[in-house]
Each structure stands twice: as C-alpha cells, then as structure tokens.
Design an enzyme around this catalytic site. Structure first.
Site, PDB file in Angstrom:
ATOM      1  N   HIS A 179      37.679  37.967  39.118  1.00 28.27           N
ATOM      2  CA  HIS A 179      37.251  36.779  39.869  1.00 28.27           C
ATOM      3  C   HIS A 179      35.733  36.863  40.007  1.00 28.27           C
ATOM      4  O   HIS A 179      35.220  37.711  40.751  1.00 28.27           O
ATOM      5  CB  HIS A 179      37.890  36.768  41.265  1.00 28.27           C
ATOM      6  CG  HIS A 179      39.373  36.590  41.244  1.00 28.27           C
ATOM      7  ND1 HIS A 179      39.968  35.417  40.843  1.00 28.27           N
ATOM      8  CD2 HIS A 179      40.387  37.433  41.574  1.00 28.27           C
ATOM      9  CE1 HIS A 179      41.292  35.540  40.933  1.00 28.27           C
ATOM     10  NE2 HIS A 179      41.571  36.750  41.370  1.00 28.27           N
ATOM     11  N   ASP A 202      38.717  33.885  36.703  1.00 27.75           N
ATOM     12  CA  ASP A 202      38.053  32.617  37.020  1.00 27.75           C
ATOM     13  C   ASP A 202      36.582  32.926  37.278  1.00 27.75           C
ATOM     14  O   ASP A 202      36.244  34.022  37.729  1.00 27.75           O
ATOM     15  CB  ASP A 202      38.709  31.842  38.181  1.00 27.75           C
ATOM     16  CG  ASP A 202      38.870  32.621  39.468  1.00 27.75           C
ATOM     17  OD1 ASP A 202      38.235  33.687  39.642  1.00 27.75           O
ATOM     18  OD2 ASP A 202      39.634  32.158  40.334  1.00 27.75           O
TER      19      ASP A 202
HETATM   20  O1  9MR Z   1      46.051  32.019  44.181  1.00 23.59           O
HETATM   21  C1  9MR Z   1      46.812  32.584  45.235  1.00 23.59           C
HETATM   22  C2  9MR Z   1      46.808  31.674  46.434  1.00 23.59           C
HETATM   23  O2  9MR Z   1      47.546  30.484  46.145  1.00 23.59           O
HETATM   24  C3  9MR Z   1      47.410  32.367  47.642  1.00 23.59           C
HETATM   25  O3  9MR Z   1      47.257  31.545  48.780  1.00 23.59           O
HETATM   26  C4  9MR Z   1      46.733  33.695  47.841  1.00 23.59           C
HETATM   27  C5  9MR Z   1      47.332  34.425  49.020  1.00 23.59           C
HETATM   28  O4  9MR Z   1      46.779  35.670  49.217  1.00 23.59           O
HETATM   29  O5  9MR Z   1      46.868  34.485  46.689  1.00 23.59           O
HETATM   30  C6  9MR Z   1      46.207  33.917  45.601  1.00 23.59           C
HETATM   31  O6  9MR Z   1      46.274  34.771  44.479  1.00 23.59           O
HETATM   32  C7  9MR Z   1      45.674  36.049  44.648  1.00 23.59           C
HETATM   33  C8  9MR Z   1      46.474  37.023  43.830  1.00 23.59           C
HETATM   34  O7  9MR Z   1      47.830  36.978  44.201  1.00 23.59           O
HETATM   35  C9  9MR Z   1      45.940  38.447  43.979  1.00 23.59           C
HETATM   36  N1  9MR Z   1      44.513  38.503  43.695  1.00 23.59           N
HETATM   37  C10 9MR Z   1      43.693  37.520  44.349  1.00 23.59           C
HETATM   38  C11 9MR Z   1      44.231  36.117  44.123  1.00 23.59           C
HETATM   39  C12 9MR Z   1      43.306  35.070  44.719  1.00 23.59           C
HETATM   40  O8  9MR Z   1      43.241  35.195  46.099  1.00 23.59           O
END
Ligand code: 9MR
Length: 463
Positions: free
Chosen positions: A239, A270
């Site tokens: 990220h 991303d």
């Molecule tokens: O993209 C995900 C988002 O919809 C959720 O609300 C969030 C909750 O913690 O998690 C996001 O995905 C995460 C992933 O599971 C683990 N790494 C970080 C990602 C971005 O926050």
C-alpha cells in the site's frame, strides 16, 4: 474481445480449438505474445494478476465486466475474515466466501484466501477469550475455514500483520500474541494439516523494503524454514502513497525473501496518485515482481478507484467509471515487456505438497533403521510436537514413530504424517512424499494436541 481465461485456454481439449483461440489472440493483438489484458499478460509470464473483490459488487455489471475481462486471481476483500466466517464461536458462515470461490471457478481464476488469523476484524466473541481458550479458538477457526476451502485456494494468508511498526523488530501486541509467541507457527501447522495443497503465506504491510519490520519477518521465515514449520510464501501488501512510497530496494527485498526458499507475492497493491507519476510507480512494482523468479503474482486491492478502501487517493488502475487509467496502461506494458521466469520453482499447484519438509544433514546414527527425536512446545492445556526422523547408515523407504501420550493428552491434528490413535499409544506413519530418507538424513512431521504432553520418548521403525 471476450476474455479467454488462461485455465480455459489450457483446458481446451481439442488442438484445433486451441489453435483457433491462439489465432483470435494473434488477429486481435497483432503480436502473438503481448497479452491484451492484465491476467492474460501475467499468465504469459507464468504469473497471475489478481484483485480484491467485494462480493456484494458482483451484481454491478461494470465491476464484473472488468473483473472477468482483466483478472485471473481474486482475493476476498473481507468475506473470508474471521468476523465474516465465524460470527458465533464454532458456527461458521461461508455464504459470501463461497460465492466468490464459485465465481472464480466459473471464470478460471485462482483464489487467494485472506486471512485466517489476524488481530483485526475478529468476531466480538473473541474479546472475552484469552490464553488457551483463545489459542484453541484460533486454531479451531484456522482448521475449519482451511478445511472448508480445501483444494480451492491457491495461497492462504495464514497470519496477517503480526509484527509491530517502527524500529523495534518486535511482534505486534495483540490478543493472539498474548497466547504465546508460538501462535504463528501453530496457525501455520493447523493450516497445513487442513489444506496440504494450498501455499501458506505470511502477509504484512510496511515490509516492502528492507527495514526493521521486514528484517523481523525475514528472521521468522528463516527460523521457520530451519525448523520445518510449514511456510511457503510471504505476501507484501504494497500500500503506497507519498508518505510510504515504493521503496528503492523493493526488488532486492523480494529477492532476499525468495532466497530463503519461499515464494513471494504482491498481495494488496495500491498506489495513491494520478497520471504519469502513478503510472511509473505501478510499472516499477510490476518490474520488480517480474525480476524475481519466485514472485508468483500481483494482486491490486480493488478494481476502480471508487472501490478502494482509500478511494480519495485514487490508488487503482481504473477510474470510478471503470475507464482504464494511465496506470493501467503502464502496468500492462510492463507485464508485456517482461520475460517469463527461467524456471518456475514456486508454481506449485493445489493438490501437491507445496514444499516438503526440509531434509537437513545431521550426524548419522549408528546402525540401520531410524531414530526419532521430539521437541515440544507446551502452553497451558495445549501443545505442538515436532518429531524429527533420522535414517541410520542406510536409506529407509518408510517410517513409523510410536509414542505414548500421558493420560489427559490427545492428538487433535497432525501434518506430514498419518496418525493412528489420538490418546495413549499413538503411531505416526510417513506420507507419500516423505517416506524415503537418505542415509543419515532427516525429515520432520508434527502434531498438535490438547492437555499436557509431558516428556515423550519416541520409538522409530523403518521399512
Ligand atoms: O479493504 C478492506 C476494508 O474494506 C476493511 O474495512 C478493512 C478492515 O480492516 O480491511 C481492508 O483490507 C485490509 C486487508 O484486509 C489487510 N491489509 C490492509 C487492508 C486495507 O486496510
């Protein structure tokens, strides 16, 4: 042009049909080996190109159109997490995860499983648990979910984000960490026992370059490989934004992990930004993966900017209307310009053991036959035993280890061996891929149990 998934292309039974498919590709692109979609191009380089999917968007035709056209791997953005799959203890809900798996199977896409054990997105009921109760609940979760999806998952994020940010190099404090430092290896062992065909990954962020956090993950992987803890891959979330740019040593960092004998995967890519700068950053990431033979593939964390968990940063490859951005074009061009890996040591397929236990040299015991030694990881009312089987002066073609558990102790699962009996006198026989052990060499198997293991005296017989 209609999407032709790689698996469909490979599975086409008739040579004539395959030739027709190839002809369509050539006629459309004018270049036989330049893919016109991210998935097709990555597949030509022996990789996948995936995206996180929000299952409730599978009814959005623009979203599904891009998904089916461009991607050959999917990750459930939230639907396979602990809170989604086990809302009440020992009561499992796979509805949305199953929908994604069905969609993937119908369209020839791989599935990355995300995530079995994580300190976030736990169901509410875990907050009242600690110690052995939480450890056993976590292992029960891993076992159930990995068993449910057995044979359908290319790679599992078994443990997610277990290390602290900053310079400490320490584990992140969490309820799971407080069950004992061996919680990560216990999770990996349970996952291997439940789905021996899936690659098992450790996944984290801020580990994309060399730093204290990635060094700590590196040391853990090195230790796991040395001790035979089953781990096959490391996921680098990737990220990126202005505060956390693509590191200059991104490629070198992927390469040093691969050199430990694990695959590497870019799991949640991303990059905030726009225009040429963003496009160049995506190309840099693609080039880094393509430069590392054991980099299996890239997953972006969403399709359109509006689908992103940080939509305001416009960090993805398609704009909110579903149009291709400059970053899309640079990504596809980088994929097309890359060369396939010289060999594909990490491209194991589900159904085959992704990595066999390490066979390490040790002084040969005197005599023929085999010897066995144990190391025991005991916590309050639970344990993991690792058993090392060593061949004597001659190679052996099979082995059987017997040991007696004390009263109250019971085997709950095992890996790299077939167990007979769960309490009292128990036996473990080799499985197909680890029966043959060369003279003086070793292989390892393990089992997990409840109760107290005490001191165990294993006896080994060979065939
Ligand atoms: O993209 C995900 C988002 O919809 C959720 O609300 C969030 C909750 O913690 O998690 C996001 O995905 C995460 C992933 O599971 C683990 N790494 C970080 C990602 C971005 O926050």
């Amino acid at each position: 042009m209609a999407k032709i998934p790689l698996s469909a292309r490979l599975a086409v039974p008739l040579a004539a049909t395959a030739a027709a498919v190839t002809a369509v590709l050539i006629a459309t692109t004018g270049v036989a080996d330049a893919g016109t979609t991210l998935g097709a191009s990555a597949a030509e380089k022996g990789r996948y190109f995936g995206t996180a999917v929000a299952v409730n968007k599978l009814s959005d035709s623009v979203y599904v159109g891009i998904l089916n056209r461009e991607f050959n791997s999917v990750t459930a953005e939230n639907e396979m997490k602990w809170d989604a799959t086990e809302p009440n203890q020992n009561s499992f809900n796979y509805t949305n995860g199953d929908r994604l798996v069905s969609h993937a199977q119908a369209n020839g896409m791989k599935v990355r499983g995300h995530a079995l054990a994580w300190h976030q997105q736990q169901p509410g009921w875990t907050s009242s648990l600690s110690g052995t109760a939480l450890r056993n609940a976590m292992l029960n979760h891993v076992t159930n979910v990995a068993t449910h999806y057995r044979g359908k998952i290319d790679s599992w994020d078994v443990v997610n984000e277990a290390f602290a940010d900053g310079n400490s190099g320490a584990r992140r404090d969490s309820n799971l960490q407080r069950t004992g430092n061996d919680w990560i290896e216990a999770a990996f062992r349970a996952a291997r026992a439940a789905d021996p065909g899936a690659k098992l990954c450790y996944n984290d962020y801020n580990t994309d370059g060399q730093n204290a956090k990635s060094n700590a993950v590196y040391a853990m992987v090195q230790d796991f490989k040395a001790r035979g803890v089953p781990i096959d891959c490391v996921g680098f979330q990737s990220h990126f934004n202005a505060q956390s740019p693509v590191p200059g040593d991104y490629r070198a960092n992927l390469a040093r992990f691969a050199a430990l004998g694990v695959d590497v995967q870019i799991t949640e890519l991303d990059i905030e930004g726009s225009g040429t700068a963003q496009a160049n950053n995506f190309a840099t990431v693609v080039n880094a993966c393509l430069a590392v033979a054991r980099c299996n593939g890239i997953t972006v964390w969403g399709i359109r900017d509006s689908d992103s968990w940080r939509a305001s940063g416009t960090p993805l490859l398609f704009d909110s209307s579903g149009n291709k951005k400059a970053a899309y074009t640079s990504t596809l061009n980088a994929l097309n310009a890359g060369s396939p890996p010289p060999s594909s040591p990490g491209q194991s397929s589900p159904g085959t053991p992704p990595s066999s236990p390490p066979v390490t040299s040790s002084p040969p015991p005197t005599g023929n036959g085999c010897t066995a030694s144990v190391s025991i990881n005991q916590w309050n009312n639970g344990f993991v035993v690792t058993v090392r089987v060593t061949a004597g002066a001659s190679a052996i073609n099979g082995w059987n280890v017997a040991l007696t558990l004390p009263s109250g102790a019971a085997v709950s699962n095992s890996w790299n061996a077939t167990a007979s009996g769960t309490s009292g006198a128990v036996r473990f026989a080799n499985v197909s891929y680890n029966g043959r052990v060369a003279a003086g060499q070793s292989t390892e198997f393990g089992f997990q149990g409840t109760g107290t293991a005490g001191s165990l005296t294993p006896g080994c017989t060979s065939s």
